[in-house]
Design an enzyme around this catalytic site. Sequence first.
Site, short mmCIF file in Angstrom:
data_model
loop_
_atom_site.label_atom_id
_atom_site.label_comp_id
_atom_site.label_asym_id
_atom_site.label_seq_id
_atom_site.Cartn_x
_atom_site.Cartn_y
_atom_site.Cartn_z
N GLU A 103 0.16 -1.09 0.19
CA GLU A 103 0.04 -0.29 0.25
C GLU A 103 0.51 1.18 0.23
OE1 GLU A 103 -3.18 0.32 -0.34
OE2 GLU A 103 -3.46 -1.95 0.24
N ASP A 244 -4.33 -9.86 -7.85
CA ASP A 244 -4.84 -8.67 -9.62
C ASP A 244 -3.89 -7.94 -9.85
OD1 ASP A 244 -4.83 -7.53 -7.16
OD2 ASP A 244 -6.93 -6.55 -6.46
N GLU A 337 -18.43 -6.34 -2.81
CA GLU A 337 -17.06 -7.52 -1.87
C GLU A 337 -17.50 -8.36 -3.63
OE1 GLU A 337 -15.16 -5.18 -2.14
OE2 GLU A 337 -14.48 -4.70 -0.82
N GLU A 358 -12.68 0.00 -9.86
CA GLU A 358 -12.34 -0.80 -10.44
C GLU A 358 -13.42 -1.15 -11.92
OE1 GLU A 358 -11.60 -1.73 -7.83
OE2 GLU A 358 -9.69 -2.05 -7.57
#
Length: 554
Positions: A103, A244, A337, A358
């Site tokens: 992150e 991802d 989710e 996304e």
Amino acid sequence: MVLFNELSEDCRGCFLTVSTASDRIKSMFYHAYNSYLDNAFPYDELRPLTCDGQDTWGSFSLTLIDALDTLLVLGNRTEFQRVASLLQDTVDFDIDVNASVFETNIRVVGGLLSAHLLAGRAGMELEPGWPCSGPLLRMAEDAARKLLPAFQTPTGMPYGTVNLLHGVSPTETPVTCTAGVGTFILEFAMLSRLTGDPTFENAARRALRALWKTRSDIGLVGNHIDILSKKWVAQDAGIGAGVDSYFEYLVKGAIMLQDEELLNMFQAYDQAIQNYTRFDDWYLWVQMHKGTVSMPVFQSLEAFWPGLQSLLGNLDSAVRTFQNYYSVWRQFGGLPEFYSIPQGYTVDKREGYPLRPELIESAMYLFRATGDHTYLQLGFDALESIERIAKTPCGYASVKDLRDHQLDNRMESFFLAETIKYLYLLFDPTHFLHGGGTEGDGSWEEGGDGGQCVLGAGGFIFNTEAHPLDPAALYCCSRHAQDHQELRDILLSLSQPDGRSKPPAKQTEDPPPNPSDSIALKPGEKRTPPLLSCPVQPFNARLSIFGQVFTDNT
Ligand code: DMJ
């Protein structure tokens, strides 16, 4: 801005909405941004229900760093300048905080690097030699250096967490998710090329190569790996949470760095993913060694995939997969989710929508590639839903449950960095970030030591937090160009039939090569095709670019 005569008959009714979409998106941004500044800064995030702040991923005013380049995307140069200075004065990475390596890289290093590269366009006063130096670059480097101890492992795969002051704790778990190992090459390569220190790029490449070697016999990777023993701890293979952006960085790394190795890795994975996980244009989770279905679930994080596929030119399947995902959005007014594909419904305890970007990101790429107004419609839907469900007097709140619209007291920084940015860019296909240079707004700048490079004249690559990186910057800095020249000399000497080496170039006499020199043919030299090429395309097709135009010449 989309023009009236570009709209199909059936979408002309929504012209007024189209023409005001950008204004509405700007208002959304400023409601969230001002609420953060007024109530939460210098904390990482705004808590939109209690109207205060909290530290979440570190303690570095994360939302402000993440939102900085969005200010410029929306055209606010003065606020960009103010915030860039404010961050230099207030943010300190010498802090005793355990931070996520992943992150911190995508949000902080990526955000600062992107802002550094956009600083000229934002009208900031630039140091001589920019973009090879500058205060935001130094901040990005400072933050990235704090992450490097995590990569000092026998395998080269990083730990997931590092203490910014003390390095990796002796009690730190060696289990890291796949994305946590393979999502560094964009930021770290850019940092290395700008600063001249190869450590970052080397660390990212070493981790990628180590991960690649752990794939199963059927070509898949799992979800979590022990970075010391190289054993897969969670063996679910798929394209969503935990994995991802690993795939995203192989594709974008291949494009940004013109890197065949990364492209080959992705293509091999893609084949296995299509063979084992794709059913009716959904992507399921399967056991990485056997290929048997372990979870017939769609996760909202997977919705980046159609956009990524469009970069490779796989438009037909990208469009069909997008339609599947959009049908889920329409069912709930957002993406839960987790969504059980056989049951056609949400999954217990995963009913939330934390305002993720996304699906909007994919819509942006697919609208650019196809011009189909379905993608604008998704933009309108997202705008309406977020305003209606998530807006509070003090920002926008994550949706805890899409079935009853309960809210959570959290506004993640990616809402300002990504969701709003992609939404804005969806409705502005001529924005400089889509192409730039003469075809975009005609604005570009010279940079580098001695004005060696041209920035902002081509396409940008978005990191996984939607921070745009200008690939041209890779060739700006002489420290890199000099390495490049030395490597070229060595390779040329090795290719001499008698193995004689040419004397090394005298640095005092031979200035670092101009990037354009490196592609000029010398007498007797034969042109070899580039690994990846981008033939010129009309502007409208540029985004499919990366797709239709990217050809593998090997
Ligand atoms: C962002 O931080 C990044 O896009 C990351 O790759 C995935 N999660 C969030 C957005 O959903």
